[in-house]
Design a protein around this motif. Structure first.
Motif, PDB file in Angstrom:
ATOM      1  N   GLU A 277     -32.041  32.270 -20.824  1.00  0.00           N
ATOM      2  CA  GLU A 277     -32.712  31.421 -19.991  1.00  0.00           C
ATOM      3  C   GLU A 277     -33.634  30.538 -21.038  1.00  0.00           C
ATOM      4  N   PRO A 278     -33.635  29.211 -20.751  1.00  0.00           N
ATOM      5  CA  PRO A 278     -32.623  28.450 -19.663  1.00  0.00           C
ATOM      6  C   PRO A 278     -31.077  28.728 -20.336  1.00  0.00           C
ATOM      7  N   ARG A 279     -30.402  29.031 -19.430  1.00  0.00           N
ATOM      8  CA  ARG A 279     -28.867  29.284 -19.697  1.00  0.00           C
ATOM      9  C   ARG A 279     -28.159  28.143 -20.525  1.00  0.00           C
ATOM     10  N   THR A 280     -27.818  28.472 -21.668  1.00  0.00           N
ATOM     11  CA  THR A 280     -27.304  27.587 -22.805  1.00  0.00           C
ATOM     12  C   THR A 280     -25.767  28.148 -23.350  1.00  0.00           C
ATOM     13  N   THR A 281     -24.786  27.357 -23.397  1.00  0.00           N
ATOM     14  CA  THR A 281     -23.550  28.018 -23.662  1.00  0.00           C
ATOM     15  C   THR A 281     -22.730  27.042 -24.455  1.00  0.00           C
ATOM     16  N   PHE A 282     -21.715  27.492 -25.320  1.00  0.00           N
ATOM     17  CA  PHE A 282     -20.709  26.471 -25.889  1.00  0.00           C
ATOM     18  C   PHE A 282     -19.393  27.382 -26.190  1.00  0.00           C
ATOM     19  N   ARG A 307     -23.334  23.355 -23.283  1.00  0.00           N
ATOM     20  CA  ARG A 307     -24.046  23.128 -21.882  1.00  0.00           C
ATOM     21  C   ARG A 307     -25.446  23.748 -21.804  1.00  0.00           C
ATOM     22  N   SER A 308     -26.201  23.405 -21.107  1.00  0.00           N
ATOM     23  CA  SER A 308     -27.840  23.912 -20.988  1.00  0.00           C
ATOM     24  C   SER A 308     -28.400  23.522 -19.603  1.00  0.00           C
ATOM     25  N   ASN A 309     -28.984  24.170 -19.082  1.00  0.00           N
ATOM     26  CA  ASN A 309     -29.908  23.711 -17.983  1.00  0.00           C
ATOM     27  C   ASN A 309     -31.020  23.153 -18.354  1.00  0.00           C
ATOM     28  N   SER A 310     -31.309  22.892 -19.599  1.00  0.00           N
ATOM     29  CA  SER A 310     -32.491  22.258 -20.506  1.00  0.00           C
ATOM     30  C   SER A 310     -31.887  21.273 -21.409  1.00  0.00           C
ATOM     31  N   THR A 311     -32.505  19.892 -21.336  1.00  0.00           N
ATOM     32  CA  THR A 311     -32.248  18.866 -22.106  1.00  0.00           C
ATOM     33  C   THR A 311     -32.798  19.271 -23.716  1.00  0.00           C
ATOM     34  N   GLU A 312     -33.815  20.025 -23.785  1.00  0.00           N
ATOM     35  CA  GLU A 312     -34.338  20.458 -25.094  1.00  0.00           C
ATOM     36  C   GLU A 312     -33.535  21.421 -25.868  1.00  0.00           C
ATOM     37  N   GLU A 313     -32.985  22.465 -24.939  1.00  0.00           N
ATOM     38  CA  GLU A 313     -32.190  23.548 -25.652  1.00  0.00           C
ATOM     39  C   GLU A 313     -30.748  22.948 -26.063  1.00  0.00           C
ATOM     40  N   LEU A 314     -30.277  22.057 -24.965  1.00  0.00           N
ATOM     41  CA  LEU A 314     -28.925  21.126 -25.308  1.00  0.00           C
ATOM     42  C   LEU A 314     -29.043  20.630 -26.646  1.00  0.00           C
ATOM     43  N   LEU A 315     -30.067  19.916 -27.118  1.00  0.00           N
ATOM     44  CA  LEU A 315     -30.162  18.967 -28.172  1.00  0.00           C
ATOM     45  C   LEU A 315     -30.382  19.913 -29.409  1.00  0.00           C
ATOM     46  N   LYS A 316     -31.257  21.080 -29.066  1.00  0.00           N
ATOM     47  CA  LYS A 316     -31.319  21.998 -30.279  1.00  0.00           C
ATOM     48  C   LYS A 316     -29.762  22.526 -30.653  1.00  0.00           C
ATOM     49  N   LEU A 317     -29.111  22.850 -29.541  1.00  0.00           N
ATOM     50  CA  LEU A 317     -27.748  23.504 -29.889  1.00  0.00           C
ATOM     51  C   LEU A 317     -26.985  22.729 -30.413  1.00  0.00           C
ATOM     52  N   GLU A 318     -27.069  21.448 -30.125  1.00  0.00           N
ATOM     53  CA  GLU A 318     -26.100  20.165 -30.516  1.00  0.00           C
ATOM     54  C   GLU A 318     -26.484  20.170 -32.126  1.00  0.00           C
ATOM     55  N   ALA A 319     -27.549  19.810 -32.447  1.00  0.00           N
ATOM     56  CA  ALA A 319     -27.954  19.880 -33.939  1.00  0.00           C
ATOM     57  C   ALA A 319     -27.703  20.818 -34.664  1.00  0.00           C
ATOM     58  N   ARG A 320     -27.808  22.164 -34.328  1.00  0.00           N
ATOM     59  CA  ARG A 320     -27.280  23.277 -34.993  1.00  0.00           C
ATOM     60  C   ARG A 320     -25.870  23.270 -35.270  1.00  0.00           C
ATOM     61  N   LEU A 321     -25.007  23.228 -34.210  1.00  0.00           N
ATOM     62  CA  LEU A 321     -23.511  23.153 -34.320  1.00  0.00           C
ATOM     63  C   LEU A 321     -22.943  21.945 -34.951  1.00  0.00           C
ATOM     64  N   LEU A 322     -23.652  20.705 -35.129  1.00  0.00           N
ATOM     65  CA  LEU A 322     -22.902  19.762 -35.975  1.00  0.00           C
ATOM     66  C   LEU A 322     -23.366  19.865 -37.401  1.00  0.00           C
ATOM     67  N   ASP A 323     -24.529  20.644 -37.644  1.00  0.00           N
ATOM     68  CA  ASP A 323     -24.901  21.007 -39.107  1.00  0.00           C
ATOM     69  C   ASP A 323     -23.772  22.035 -39.483  1.00  0.00           C
TER      70      ASP A 323
END
Length: 453
Positions: A277-282, A307-323
């Protein structure tokens, strides 16, 4: 987009017991929701009671029920008109013709391909409520869109998603016109393009780019009436292409491999941890590459969905995954003492996240409408729909179902049953009237947005 139909059959037995067409039942339903929602706004309460008690509104609800088979016929006709991603023109032209036949002589197809018809109210243009359904399907050009019937079901690509929503809009307009229902606020009916997959919500993005006077947004997408989408799940999608020198697997062993680099990336991605929570997936959804079993791959490609129900968590996931992807390239190069592996990263999907508060008039009005027509309390849920864009802009927005039940979504064997389907347009009508105001009966419950908001 779709609504799951598993719970619908359980609910339908309760729905059949509800005398939604009777005045007493409607008023009692509104009072019940009011009692269960202490935070309900006075504007919504007042609008709901006035609308539900109006004799002309009750007649319009009865007319919608009587037109159930006509709505179903429209749905099947629309489904048979081809509409593939970025190829919605034929269906858009058909839908424009239908809008014009209903009296919208100024209806147009905008530059993006959206069909837009404005039903003016008596209040000088505001509030302005958009009611939309999407024209596109997920199916590629050349798909057979023939509608078939089998075992009491109708089968066709997109028969429910979103041919049902498009048919509901037509029924709403016909019912409102024939009963002379005049709203205070303007209603903009829209058949929009680009909702599905890599359409990236391009239709509604263009709509909000070109129209800055929209105060609320309702998408009719999915089936049944028991769910209200008030939370937009955001998503970012990437296509990643790994490139290397390639070579013979034996004679040139020691060269780095594009597939190995991609494999390293997938392994790293698989170990990512995301919040519940907030639900965040990949997921890594598709992979391809290589030329033969005895060749060091010179190219490999994968598509990643986040995907995420939170813009903040989506951006965090995106940064980690791209790295992690860049680390995988470095690891493959280091393993073979090379610098020949590279990766091209391309954003191919971008849906913003957002939420419409449960206390918002648009949510509360629709909750009352659902209870009035079906006798059940609507669930508030999250999903990825056209409403995402409005929510991300701070515009009150929800997505509701068009009635009926179905399954096999995004399949050429998608099916639909016309069970209690009239409740879809009935629900939409009541929500529209409460929010937009019924001339001479109620004031709009939907607030006018201030400039700059």
């Amino acid at each position: 987009m779709r609504f799951e139909g598993a719970e619908m059959r359980m609910i339908h037995s309760k729905m059949r017991m509800c005398a939604a067409g009777a005045l007493a039942a409607l008023v009692l339903a509104a009072s019940a929701v009011k009692a269960e929602t202490p935070a309900a706004s006075l504007a919504v309460d007042t609008a709901a009671e006035a609308v539900l008690a109006n004799a002309n509104v009750r007649k319009t609800l009865d007319d919608i029920k009587a037109a159930d088979e006509a709505t179903f016929a429209d749905q099947k006709t629309i489904a048979a008109v081809p509409s593939s991603p970025y190829k919605e023109k034929v269906r858009a032209e058909y839908y424009l013709k239908r809008m014009q036949e209903l009296g919208f002589k100024d209806a147009t197809i905008d530059a993006e391909g959206n069909v837009i018809a404005l039903r003016k109210g008596t209040g000088g243009g505001r509030p302005r409520l958009v009611v939309a359904a999407h024209l596109d399907t997920v199916f590629p050009e050349g798909t057979d869109f023939t509608v078939k019937e089998k075992d009491g079901m109708v089968l066709a690509p997109g028969i429910g998603d979103d041919s049902r929503g498009l048919a509901v809009l037509l029924t709403l307009i016909k019912a409102m016109n024939s009963n002379g229902l005049a709203t205070v606020g303007d209603i903009m009916f829209v058949g929009n393009v680009g909702e599905e997959e890599l359409g990236n919500l391009r239709g509604v993005k263009a709509l909000f780019r070109d129209h800055h006077d929209i105060d609320g947004f309702i998408s009719i997408d999915g089936l049944g009436v028991s769910r209200i989408v008030n939370q937009g799940t955001g998503s970012h999608r990437y296509e990643m292409t790994f490139k290397g020198p390639g070579g013979h697997s034996f004679q040139e062993f020691g060269l780095p491999s594009a597939i190995h680099a991609m494999g390293r990336a997938i392994a790293k991605i698989a170990d990512l941890k995301t919040p519940a929570e907030p639900r965040t997936t990949f997921t890594v959804g598709t992979v391809s590459g290589g030329t033969s079993v005895n060749a060091i791959a010179s190219q490999a490609k994968m598509a990643v969905d986040m995907r995420s129900n939170s813009t903040e968590e989506l951006l965090k996931l995106e940064a980690r995954l791209l790295d992690l992807v860049k680390q995988a390239v470095a690891d493959e190069n280091a393993r073979w003492g090379s610098d020949k592996i590279s990766v091209d990263i391309k954003l191919i999907g971008d849906r913003p996240a957002g939420v419409t508060a449960a206390e918002s008039p648009i949510v509360q009005a629709t909750q009352r409408a659902v209870t009035a027509v079906s006798g059940v309390q609507a669930k508030l849920v999250g999903s990825s729909t056209d409403s995402n864009q409005a929510m991300s802009l701070g515009i009150p927005a929800i997505t509701i179902g068009g009635g009926g039940e179905g399954g096999n979504w995004h399949s050429v064997n998608e099916w639909y049953r016309n069970v209690n389907a009239y409740q879809g347009p009935q629900n939409a009508l009541l929500a529209i009237l409460m929010l937009s105001g019924l001339d001479g009966v109620s004031k709009p419950a939907l607030p006018v947005r201030q400039a700059g908001n």
